[in-house]
Design a protein around this motif. Structure first.
Motif, PDB file in Angstrom:
ATOM      1  N   VAL A   1       0.810  -1.210   0.000  1.00 20.68           N
ATOM      2  CA  VAL A   1       0.000   0.000   0.000  1.00 20.68           C
ATOM      3  C   VAL A   1       0.847   1.266   0.000  1.00 20.68           C
ATOM      4  O   VAL A   1       2.018   1.262   0.390  1.00 20.68           O
ATOM      5  CB  VAL A   1      -0.943   0.035   1.222  1.00 20.68           C
ATOM      6  N   ARG A   2       0.204   2.327  -0.426  1.00 22.51           N
ATOM      7  CA  ARG A   2       0.770   3.672  -0.333  1.00 22.51           C
ATOM      8  C   ARG A   2      -0.392   4.659  -0.435  1.00 22.51           C
ATOM      9  O   ARG A   2      -1.131   4.661  -1.420  1.00 22.51           O
ATOM     10  CB  ARG A   2       1.762   3.928  -1.449  1.00 22.51           C
TER      11      ARG A   2
ATOM     12  N   ASP B   1       4.085  -1.042   3.541  1.00 19.18           N
ATOM     13  CA  ASP B   1       3.784   0.336   3.181  1.00 19.18           C
ATOM     14  C   ASP B   1       4.969   0.921   2.422  1.00 19.18           C
ATOM     15  O   ASP B   1       6.090   0.918   2.907  1.00 19.18           O
ATOM     16  CB  ASP B   1       3.507   1.174   4.428  1.00 19.18           C
TER      17      ASP B   1
ATOM     18  N   SER C   1       3.783   5.897   2.479  1.00 19.24           N
ATOM     19  CA  SER C   1       2.568   6.690   2.644  1.00 19.24           C
ATOM     20  C   SER C   1       2.846   8.005   3.363  1.00 19.24           C
ATOM     21  O   SER C   1       3.678   8.066   4.268  1.00 19.24           O
ATOM     22  CB  SER C   1       1.523   5.905   3.441  1.00 19.24           C
TER      23      SER C   1
ATOM     24  N   THR D   1      -2.396   5.989   6.349  1.00 19.50           N
ATOM     25  CA  THR D   1      -2.344   4.566   6.048  1.00 19.50           C
ATOM     26  C   THR D   1      -1.608   3.759   7.117  1.00 19.50           C
ATOM     27  O   THR D   1      -2.143   2.747   7.587  1.00 19.50           O
ATOM     28  CB  THR D   1      -1.730   4.331   4.651  1.00 19.50           C
ATOM     29  N   PRO D   2      -0.392   4.138   7.537  1.00 17.87           N
ATOM     30  CA  PRO D   2       0.294   3.342   8.566  1.00 17.87           C
ATOM     31  C   PRO D   2      -0.492   3.259   9.879  1.00 17.87           C
ATOM     32  O   PRO D   2      -0.558   2.197  10.503  1.00 17.87           O
ATOM     33  CB  PRO D   2       1.622   4.069   8.768  1.00 17.87           C
TER      34      PRO D   2
ATOM     35  N   GLU E   1       7.645  -0.931   6.697  1.00 23.54           N
ATOM     36  CA  GLU E   1       7.749   0.226   5.813  1.00 23.54           C
ATOM     37  C   GLU E   1       8.911  -0.025   4.863  1.00 23.54           C
ATOM     38  O   GLU E   1       9.941  -0.562   5.264  1.00 23.54           O
ATOM     39  CB  GLU E   1       7.976   1.497   6.620  1.00 23.54           C
TER      40      GLU E   1
END
Length: 78
Positions: A11-12, A36, A39, A43-44, A61
């Motif tokens: 995700v980002r 991640d 971001s 999000t985190p 991350e």
């Protein structure tokens, strides 16, 4: 009943969709892996809010290098 399934997210900046997506599956998966890729939104924080919800939770991350296969392989290594 939890299934022996791992959900992997790369995700980002997905604060708009991440919570709903995780909530749709978190009660039946046994592992949640979130990678991640830099971001700058919430999000985190949203991802971390699920750490006590599944038996195995991994959040990492990582920097994005325009190479999805590297991110996929990093997530799969867990």
């Amino acid at each position: 009943k939890r299934l022996p399934i791992s959900f992997c997210y790369i995700v980002r900046n997905e604060e708009e969709f991440l919570k709903t997506s995780i909530e749709s599956s978190v009660s039946w998966v046994s592992e949640l892996i979130l990678l991640d890729s830099g971001s700058t939104d919430r999000t985190p924080e949203i991802a971390q809010s699920f750490k006590d919800t599944v038996p195995s939770f991994i959040f990492r991350e990582a920097s994005w290098s325009d190479d999805f296969s590297k991110a996929r392989n990093q997530a799969a290594s867990h």
